[in-house]
Motif scaffolding. Structure first.
Motif, short mmCIF file in Angstrom:
data_model
loop_
_atom_site.label_atom_id
_atom_site.label_comp_id
_atom_site.label_asym_id
_atom_site.label_seq_id
_atom_site.Cartn_x
_atom_site.Cartn_y
_atom_site.Cartn_z
N TYR A 46 14.95 -55.77 30.51
CA TYR A 46 16.23 -55.80 31.21
C TYR A 46 16.92 -54.45 31.24
O TYR A 46 17.55 -54.07 32.23
CB TYR A 46 17.14 -56.84 30.54
CG TYR A 46 18.49 -56.99 31.22
CD1 TYR A 46 18.62 -57.74 32.39
CD2 TYR A 46 19.62 -56.36 30.69
CE1 TYR A 46 19.84 -57.86 33.01
CE2 TYR A 46 20.85 -56.49 31.31
CZ TYR A 46 20.95 -57.24 32.48
OH TYR A 46 22.16 -57.35 33.10
N ASN A 47 16.82 -53.73 30.15
CA ASN A 47 17.50 -52.43 30.05
C ASN A 47 16.67 -51.29 30.61
O ASN A 47 17.19 -50.35 31.19
CB ASN A 47 17.87 -52.15 28.59
CG ASN A 47 18.90 -53.12 28.06
OD1 ASN A 47 19.88 -53.42 28.73
ND2 ASN A 47 18.68 -53.63 26.84
N ASP A 48 15.36 -51.37 30.39
CA ASP A 48 14.47 -50.31 30.87
C ASP A 48 13.92 -50.74 32.23
O ASP A 48 13.09 -51.64 32.32
CB ASP A 48 13.34 -50.10 29.87
CG ASP A 48 12.48 -48.88 30.23
OD1 ASP A 48 12.56 -48.43 31.39
OD2 ASP A 48 11.74 -48.41 29.35
N ARG A 49 14.38 -50.10 33.30
CA ARG A 49 14.02 -50.50 34.65
C ARG A 49 12.76 -49.79 35.16
O ARG A 49 12.52 -49.73 36.36
CB ARG A 49 15.17 -50.25 35.60
CG ARG A 49 16.48 -50.90 35.18
CD ARG A 49 16.32 -52.40 34.97
NE ARG A 49 16.22 -53.10 36.25
CZ ARG A 49 15.92 -54.39 36.37
NH1 ARG A 49 15.62 -55.10 35.29
NH2 ARG A 49 15.87 -54.95 37.56
N ALA A 50 11.98 -49.27 34.25
CA ALA A 50 10.72 -48.65 34.66
C ALA A 50 9.78 -49.73 35.20
O ALA A 50 9.58 -50.77 34.57
CB ALA A 50 10.08 -47.94 33.48
N ILE A 51 9.22 -49.49 36.36
CA ILE A 51 8.33 -50.46 37.01
C ILE A 51 6.98 -50.48 36.30
O ILE A 51 6.32 -49.44 36.14
CB ILE A 51 8.15 -50.15 38.50
CG1 ILE A 51 9.50 -50.30 39.22
CG2 ILE A 51 7.11 -51.08 39.12
CD1 ILE A 51 9.45 -49.94 40.69
N THR A 52 6.57 -51.68 35.87
CA THR A 52 5.29 -51.84 35.19
C THR A 52 4.23 -52.52 36.06
O THR A 52 3.06 -52.57 35.68
CB THR A 52 5.47 -52.67 33.90
OG1 THR A 52 6.00 -53.97 34.25
CG2 THR A 52 6.44 -51.99 32.95
N GLY A 53 4.64 -53.05 37.19
CA GLY A 53 3.70 -53.74 38.06
C GLY A 53 4.41 -54.41 39.22
O GLY A 53 5.62 -54.21 39.42
N TYR A 54 3.65 -55.20 39.96
CA TYR A 54 4.20 -55.87 41.14
C TYR A 54 3.70 -57.31 41.20
O TYR A 54 2.59 -57.61 40.75
CB TYR A 54 3.81 -55.12 42.41
CG TYR A 54 4.38 -53.73 42.49
CD1 TYR A 54 5.61 -53.49 43.09
CD2 TYR A 54 3.69 -52.66 41.93
CE1 TYR A 54 6.14 -52.20 43.14
CE2 TYR A 54 4.21 -51.37 41.98
CZ TYR A 54 5.44 -51.16 42.58
OH TYR A 54 5.96 -49.89 42.62
N GLU A 55 4.53 -58.17 41.76
CA GLU A 55 4.15 -59.57 41.97
C GLU A 55 4.29 -59.90 43.45
O GLU A 55 5.35 -59.69 44.04
CB GLU A 55 5.02 -60.51 41.15
CG GLU A 55 4.71 -61.98 41.39
CD GLU A 55 5.61 -62.90 40.60
OE1 GLU A 55 5.32 -63.14 39.42
OE2 GLU A 55 6.62 -63.37 41.18
#
Length: 242
Positions: free
Chosen positions: A99-108
């Motif tokens: 929630y706090n770290d908005r770094a993108i880790t993937g996509y759905e």
């Protein structure tokens, strides 16, 4: 088909002449009549979601495309036409670390699908296929009758007749007679007078279930209903006379 009729509620009311009263200013009877019919379903609607996650957006989207192509091929093999398949727009969402770290880790990527089966011959085959697919989720099947409109028209008439019989009995017990219909409704309400007036919608309840005989040895637990219950109710206010 099994037919049952029931009067759900009735009340005999004599209104007062209070100016602010929402009730009719004449003696009346309010009754609710109901009719119910058990019918064997002959069609179904299956709703589900194709969904895939991946590190890259193109990989997630391509997985949904492939699942869709495989699905179309399977449905065609069991006689489902493209006209009976409704696919919504594909949606893509980013996945974040937290929630706090908005770094993108993937996509759905996801796509809602609705399949209409105009006969139940391959219902269990279709459901079995969907349950075994890794990228298919939120699978839900509902049943219906192709004769619903015709049957509900008859049920509406029977519910009205049921209400009249109940009103006649109540009036006779009080030494009065039914005069004319003041109001009749399929939906809506008159506050506390009669609660929710109207038909009970297109609600369907499920009866006893049966499994597919040829799948018994596989331990499969997919089922079809023996019947669904169609129901209608109508509320009527009758004027009464001594």
């Amino acid at each position: 088909m099994k037919l049952a009729t029931r009067i759900s509620s009735a009340v005999l009311l004599i209104s007062s002449s209070v100016a602010a009263s929402p009730l009719p200013d004449f003696p009346f009877i309010n009754v609710t009549g109901e009719a119910k019919l058990d019918v064997a379903p002959d069609k179904a609607r299956i709703q589900f979601m194709i969904r895939h996650t991946a590190e890259r957006a193109d990989a997630a989207t391509e997985a949904v495309y492939k699942q869709g192509r495989d699905l179309m091929q399977f449905l065609a093999s069991v006689g489902v036409s493209e006209a009976d398949i409704d696919a919504a727009q594909i949606n893509k969402e980013a996945l974040y670390k937290d929630y706090n770290d908005r770094a993108i880790t993937g996509y759905e990527a996801s796509q809602p699908i609705t399949v209409t089966l105009n006969q139940l011959t391959h219902y269990i085959d279709v459901m079995d296929y969907l349950f075994k697919q890794e990228n298919v989720f939120s699978i839900n099947g509902s049943f219906d009758s192709s004769q619903r409109e015709e049957l509900e028209t008859k049920l509406s008439q029977q519910a009205g007749e049921d209400a009249r019989r109940r009103a006649d009995r109540l009036a006779g017990a009080q030494g009065v007679k039914i005069s004319t219909v003041f109001a009749i409704t399929e939906a809506g309400g008159w506050g506390q007078l009669a609660g929710d007036f109207g038909f009970s919608g297109n609600a369907v309840s499920f009866g006893a279930m049966r499994g597919k005989a040829e799948m018994a040895d596989s331990g499969a637990n997919l089922v079809l209903p023996r019947h669904i219950t169609l129901q209608k109710s109508v509320n009527v206010i009758y004027k009464i006379k001594p």
